[in-house]
Design a protein around this motif. Structure first.
Motif, PDB file in Angstrom:
ATOM      1  N   UNK A 167     -20.179 -18.810 -12.197  1.00  0.00           N
ATOM      2  CA  UNK A 167     -18.825 -18.324 -12.463  1.00  0.00           C
ATOM      3  C   UNK A 167     -18.642 -16.902 -11.940  1.00  0.00           C
ATOM      4  N   UNK A 168     -19.642 -16.055 -12.168  1.00  0.00           N
ATOM      5  CA  UNK A 168     -19.547 -14.670 -11.704  1.00  0.00           C
ATOM      6  C   UNK A 168     -19.506 -14.596 -10.188  1.00  0.00           C
ATOM      7  N   UNK A 169     -20.352 -15.380  -9.538  1.00  0.00           N
ATOM      8  CA  UNK A 169     -20.366 -15.401  -8.082  1.00  0.00           C
ATOM      9  C   UNK A 169     -19.056 -15.954  -7.527  1.00  0.00           C
ATOM     10  N   UNK A 170     -18.465 -16.918  -8.216  1.00  0.00           N
ATOM     11  CA  UNK A 170     -17.175 -17.447  -7.781  1.00  0.00           C
ATOM     12  C   UNK A 170     -16.095 -16.376  -7.866  1.00  0.00           C
ATOM     13  N   UNK A 171     -16.080 -15.619  -8.950  1.00  0.00           N
ATOM     14  CA  UNK A 171     -15.092 -14.550  -9.097  1.00  0.00           C
ATOM     15  C   UNK A 171     -15.216 -13.536  -7.971  1.00  0.00           C
ATOM     16  N   UNK A 172     -16.452 -13.188  -7.625  1.00  0.00           N
ATOM     17  CA  UNK A 172     -16.677 -12.241  -6.528  1.00  0.00           C
ATOM     18  C   UNK A 172     -16.195 -12.827  -5.207  1.00  0.00           C
ATOM     19  N   UNK A 173     -16.534 -14.082  -4.952  1.00  0.00           N
ATOM     20  CA  UNK A 173     -16.116 -14.727  -3.703  1.00  0.00           C
ATOM     21  C   UNK A 173     -14.596 -14.802  -3.612  1.00  0.00           C
ATOM     22  N   UNK A 174     -13.942 -15.127  -4.718  1.00  0.00           N
ATOM     23  CA  UNK A 174     -12.477 -15.186  -4.735  1.00  0.00           C
ATOM     24  C   UNK A 174     -11.879 -13.810  -4.467  1.00  0.00           C
ATOM     25  N   UNK A 175     -12.415 -12.801  -5.122  1.00  0.00           N
ATOM     26  CA  UNK A 175     -11.891 -11.436  -4.955  1.00  0.00           C
ATOM     27  C   UNK A 175     -12.017 -10.969  -3.505  1.00  0.00           C
ATOM     28  N   UNK A 176     -13.171 -11.229  -2.895  1.00  0.00           N
ATOM     29  CA  UNK A 176     -13.387 -10.809  -1.513  1.00  0.00           C
ATOM     30  C   UNK A 176     -12.470 -11.592  -0.564  1.00  0.00           C
ATOM     31  N   UNK A 177     -12.375 -12.898  -0.776  1.00  0.00           N
ATOM     32  CA  UNK A 177     -11.525 -13.719   0.091  1.00  0.00           C
ATOM     33  C   UNK A 177     -10.065 -13.306  -0.020  1.00  0.00           C
ATOM     34  N   UNK A 178      -9.601 -13.069  -1.229  1.00  0.00           N
ATOM     35  CA  UNK A 178      -8.214 -12.624  -1.420  1.00  0.00           C
ATOM     36  C   UNK A 178      -7.970 -11.277  -0.749  1.00  0.00           C
ATOM     37  N   UNK A 179      -8.890 -10.351  -0.950  1.00  0.00           N
ATOM     38  CA  UNK A 179      -8.701  -9.000  -0.409  1.00  0.00           C
ATOM     39  C   UNK A 179      -8.642  -8.996   1.114  1.00  0.00           C
ATOM     40  N   UNK A 180      -9.478  -9.816   1.748  1.00  0.00           N
ATOM     41  CA  UNK A 180      -9.552  -9.805   3.206  1.00  0.00           C
ATOM     42  C   UNK A 180      -8.641 -10.820   3.874  1.00  0.00           C
TER      43      UNK A 180
END
Length: 239
Positions: free
Chosen positions: A97-110
């Motif tokens: 779950x934590x890794x998913x949140x990070x992946x989502x945040x990075x994908x959204x930002x970029x």
């Protein structure tokens, strides 16, 4: 469910020097294309739609999703360093779950932020096109991150498979082949953009209610299955 230590380690992995360079290239290219198109073509809603739909949503968002989603866990599994994380008193679903949140945040930002900026450069958000594609990019970022995070847990060739999916299925079949569009995250997210933008500018082969169900279902299923795969991953010395 969210672990700050796992998140910090994941951000370092995803935003490492090599991956960060790739993450910046695609948004920079989108902005360069947008500036050039605006300079030579002026304000044109159809051209804006083509640039944001054809490059931003169909190509840039899934490619960034591949980099962020697979990078959140794939390298740790490949080099074996995941065992140090799994040995910590942190539940494996929490890790996923934590890794998913990070992946989502990075994908959204970029992806979503550059899409919004590009839309304003191209036509100043005329007909709500910039906002429509930004919402689509945000929603697609969630689903792509979950799918590619799962891919990173099940295959050592996650990046290659992810690139094939992003470039062949989403950018090609998901755009050109009618039957394949029903199974395209791009098309599901476009249904939201269609509702926001001016009438007739953006189209999707998937109705909004079905698109929402598919987006939520695929994201939840991919996240759950990734957790299951990590749960059965054995540490050295485990029975």
């Amino acid at each position: 469910m969210y672990n700050p230590t796992v998140a910090r380690l994941t951000y370092r992995a995803v935003l490492g020097r090599r991956r960060a360079a790739i993450l910046f290239v695609l948004p920079a290219l989108l902005l360069a294309i947008s500036i050039a198109v605006r300079a030579f073509n002026g304000v044109d809603d159809q051209v804006t739609n083509s640039v944001l739909g054809g490059f931003a949503l169909a190509t840039m968002v899934p490619l960034i999703g591949v980099i962020a989603g697979t990078g959140a866990i794939g390298p740790e599994i490949d080099d074996g360093s995941i065992v140090y994380l799994l040995a910590k008193p942190v539940s494996r679903p929490t890790i996923i779950f934590t890794k998913l949140i990070v992946a989502i945040a990075v994908t959204m930002a970029f992806s979503a932020i550059p899409t919004l900026v590009a839309g304003f450069v191209l036509n100043g958000n005329g007909q709500q096109i910039a906002v429509a594609y930004t919402v689509a990019a945000l929603v697609a970022s969630i689903a792509y991150s979950a799918v590619f995070l799962l891919l990173g847990t099940v295959s050592r060739n996650a990046v290659v498979i992810g690139l094939i999916y992003a470039l062949v299925w989403e950018a090609l079949f998901g755009t050109l082949v009618e039957g394949a569009r029903m199974l395209s995250i791009q098309q599901w997210s476009l249904s939201l953009a269609e509702r926001i933008a001016g009438e007739g500018l953006i189209g999707s082969d998937v109705g909004l209610p079905l698109a929402i169900v598919l987006l939520v279902g695929v994201t939840a299923l991919a996240t759950w299955y990734a957790g299951q795969k990590l749960r059965v991953l054995k540490l050295a010395g485990e029975e």
